[in-house]
Design an enzyme around this catalytic site. Structure first.
Site, PDB file in Angstrom:
ATOM      1  N   PHE A 172      20.087  37.228  80.088  1.00  0.00           N
ATOM      2  CA  PHE A 172      19.881  38.522  80.732  1.00  0.00           C
ATOM      3  C   PHE A 172      18.774  38.481  81.790  1.00  0.00           C
ATOM      4  O   PHE A 172      19.030  38.578  83.001  1.00  0.00           O
ATOM      5  CB  PHE A 172      19.593  39.559  79.645  1.00  0.00           C
ATOM      6  CG  PHE A 172      18.993  40.844  80.120  1.00  0.00           C
ATOM      7  CD1 PHE A 172      19.447  41.469  81.276  1.00  0.00           C
ATOM      8  CD2 PHE A 172      17.976  41.454  79.400  1.00  0.00           C
ATOM      9  CE1 PHE A 172      18.893  42.664  81.718  1.00  0.00           C
ATOM     10  CE2 PHE A 172      17.421  42.643  79.818  1.00  0.00           C
ATOM     11  CZ  PHE A 172      17.871  43.248  80.983  1.00  0.00           C
TER      12      PHE A 172
ATOM     13  N   LEU B 235      23.807  28.094  76.371  1.00  0.00           N
ATOM     14  CA  LEU B 235      24.787  29.179  76.277  1.00  0.00           C
ATOM     15  C   LEU B 235      24.934  29.742  74.865  1.00  0.00           C
ATOM     16  O   LEU B 235      25.907  30.430  74.564  1.00  0.00           O
ATOM     17  CB  LEU B 235      26.154  28.739  76.820  1.00  0.00           C
ATOM     18  CG  LEU B 235      26.163  28.286  78.289  1.00  0.00           C
ATOM     19  CD1 LEU B 235      27.574  27.907  78.716  1.00  0.00           C
ATOM     20  CD2 LEU B 235      25.596  29.370  79.201  1.00  0.00           C
TER      21      LEU B 235
ATOM     22  N   TYR C  30      11.080  36.099  64.485  1.00  0.00           N
ATOM     23  CA  TYR C  30      11.043  36.061  65.950  1.00  0.00           C
ATOM     24  C   TYR C  30       9.620  36.254  66.462  1.00  0.00           C
ATOM     25  O   TYR C  30       9.137  35.494  67.306  1.00  0.00           O
ATOM     26  CB  TYR C  30      11.961  37.152  66.492  1.00  0.00           C
ATOM     27  CG  TYR C  30      11.937  37.335  67.987  1.00  0.00           C
ATOM     28  CD1 TYR C  30      12.475  36.380  68.835  1.00  0.00           C
ATOM     29  CD2 TYR C  30      11.401  38.493  68.553  1.00  0.00           C
ATOM     30  CE1 TYR C  30      12.475  36.557  70.211  1.00  0.00           C
ATOM     31  CE2 TYR C  30      11.400  38.683  69.927  1.00  0.00           C
ATOM     32  CZ  TYR C  30      11.930  37.714  70.747  1.00  0.00           C
ATOM     33  OH  TYR C  30      11.924  37.898  72.106  1.00  0.00           O
TER      34      TYR C  30
ATOM     35  N   LYS D  84       7.412  33.291  68.361  1.00  0.00           N
ATOM     36  CA  LYS D  84       6.923  33.527  69.718  1.00  0.00           C
ATOM     37  C   LYS D  84       5.395  33.466  69.775  1.00  0.00           C
ATOM     38  O   LYS D  84       4.814  32.962  70.746  1.00  0.00           O
ATOM     39  CB  LYS D  84       7.423  34.884  70.220  1.00  0.00           C
ATOM     40  CG  LYS D  84       8.858  34.874  70.711  1.00  0.00           C
ATOM     41  CD  LYS D  84       8.995  34.050  71.987  1.00  0.00           C
ATOM     42  CE  LYS D  84      10.235  34.374  72.763  1.00  0.00           C
ATOM     43  NZ  LYS D  84      10.311  33.640  74.043  1.00  0.00           N
TER      44      LYS D  84
ATOM     45  N   VAL E  98      19.556  48.601  73.152  1.00  0.00           N
ATOM     46  CA  VAL E  98      19.800  50.006  72.822  1.00  0.00           C
ATOM     47  C   VAL E  98      20.346  50.805  74.006  1.00  0.00           C
ATOM     48  O   VAL E  98      21.281  51.609  73.841  1.00  0.00           O
ATOM     49  CB  VAL E  98      18.521  50.665  72.249  1.00  0.00           C
ATOM     50  CG1 VAL E  98      17.387  50.677  73.261  1.00  0.00           C
ATOM     51  CG2 VAL E  98      18.817  52.077  71.767  1.00  0.00           C
TER      52      VAL E  98
END
Length: 296
Positions: free
Chosen positions: A11, A33, A136, A140, A176
């Site tokens: 994105f 991918l 996550y 990170k 969202v």
């Protein structure tokens, strides 16, 4: 300039690739991918403006002028696959840092506001102690610490951008805002997790791309910068805005996912000191996202 973008078929990465290619730069995208979509950059590849590499970036022989490291596994999958999350987000980052160290290449690393967990100070500054609520966020945060370590030990020019709720064209429908828009276009009720009072500080993707480039030029190596829009919006406010613009088909309330955070409102004073301000307000961003979905 030769630019390497990991996660460049995803994105934010594909939007960054399009912008930089439009400026005449030589773009190299590395993406397995697993999260990205080759269709996001097919036009660039066909036009000879982007070279796509599916191999692991650490094993590539590309010698670039800068690396934008965006490749990661998203939060929604980290709950189910924490081990894969650790590899995708932390180990892969170390591989990129090693590549950059050996070739003396500057790096812009995209982290996440999820490292804060559920803070009690708002707006939340960059030096607020991290307390992540998901694999996550942990992976990170660990990647951030490696970035800081590589700067401290090896003098690597690496800047960390903590992104907050980025939305816009090319985003998958798990986000969202595109999810709500798609449901509305289909005449279906919007699916709201919890009661909708949880809030996010959304960032339109064009603003995000602009600030990543700014950080490559003016960011202080080893430093962390919060990247977010002007103010927080509750999920209920977002659903109402979309309903007011495109039709109200009701709301379906469902249970919240594990790791979902209550309130996200970061301080952006540090990045604003470099001269950045978000340009796209929420309603304009929603309209732009709607146009992309309708024309997609």
């Amino acid at each position: 300039m030769k630019i390497l973008i990991t996660g460049g078929a995803g994105f934010v990465g594909s939007n960054l690739a399009h912008f930089l290619a439009g400026k005449g730069h030589e773009i190299h995208v590395v993406d397995d991918l697993s999260e990205g979509n080759i269709q996001n950059i097919e036009d660039l590849i066909a036009a000879g403006k982007c070279k796509f590499h599916r191999e692991n970036a650490f094993h590539t022989e590309i010698k670039s002028d800068i690396i934008y490291h965006l490749a990661c596994q998203k939060m929604i999958y980290s709950i189910r696959k924490p081990r894969e999350d650790l590899y995708a987000n932390t180990a892969t980052t170390v591989n990129i840092l090693e590549l950059a160290r050996k070739q003396d290449i500057p790096v812009v690393f995209t982290s996440t506001g999820s490292v804060y967990g559920n803070p009690t100070v708002f707006p939340t500054p960059e030096d607020y102690p991290p307390d992540p609520e998901s694999p996550y966020g942990v992976s990170k945060w660990a990647a951030e610490e490696y970035c800081k370590l590589y700067h401290k030990m090896y003098g690597l020019n690496v800047v960390i951008a903590r992104l907050f709720s980025v939305y816009g064209p090319r985003q998958r429908f798990i986000g969202v805002i595109p999810k709500f828009i798609k449901q509305t276009l289909e005449g279906k009720p919007m699916t709201v997790e919890g009661d909708g009072t949880q809030s996010r500080t959304f960032t339109y993707v064009d603003d995000c791309v602009e600030v990543l480039i700014l950080l490559s030029e003016k960011g202080v190596p080893g430093e962390v910068y919060n990247i977010a829009g002007e103010k927080p919006y509750s999920i209920a406010q977002i659903s109402k805005t979309i309903a007011d613009l495109y039709g109200d088909y009701g709301i379906k309330f469902v249970s919240r996912k594990k790791g979902d955070l209550d309130q996200i409102h970061p301080s952006t004073e540090k990045i604003r000191a470099l001269g950045w301000r978000p340009k796209i307000d929420m309603e304009t961003g929603i309209r732009k996202t709607m146009e992309w979905i309708k024309n997609g």
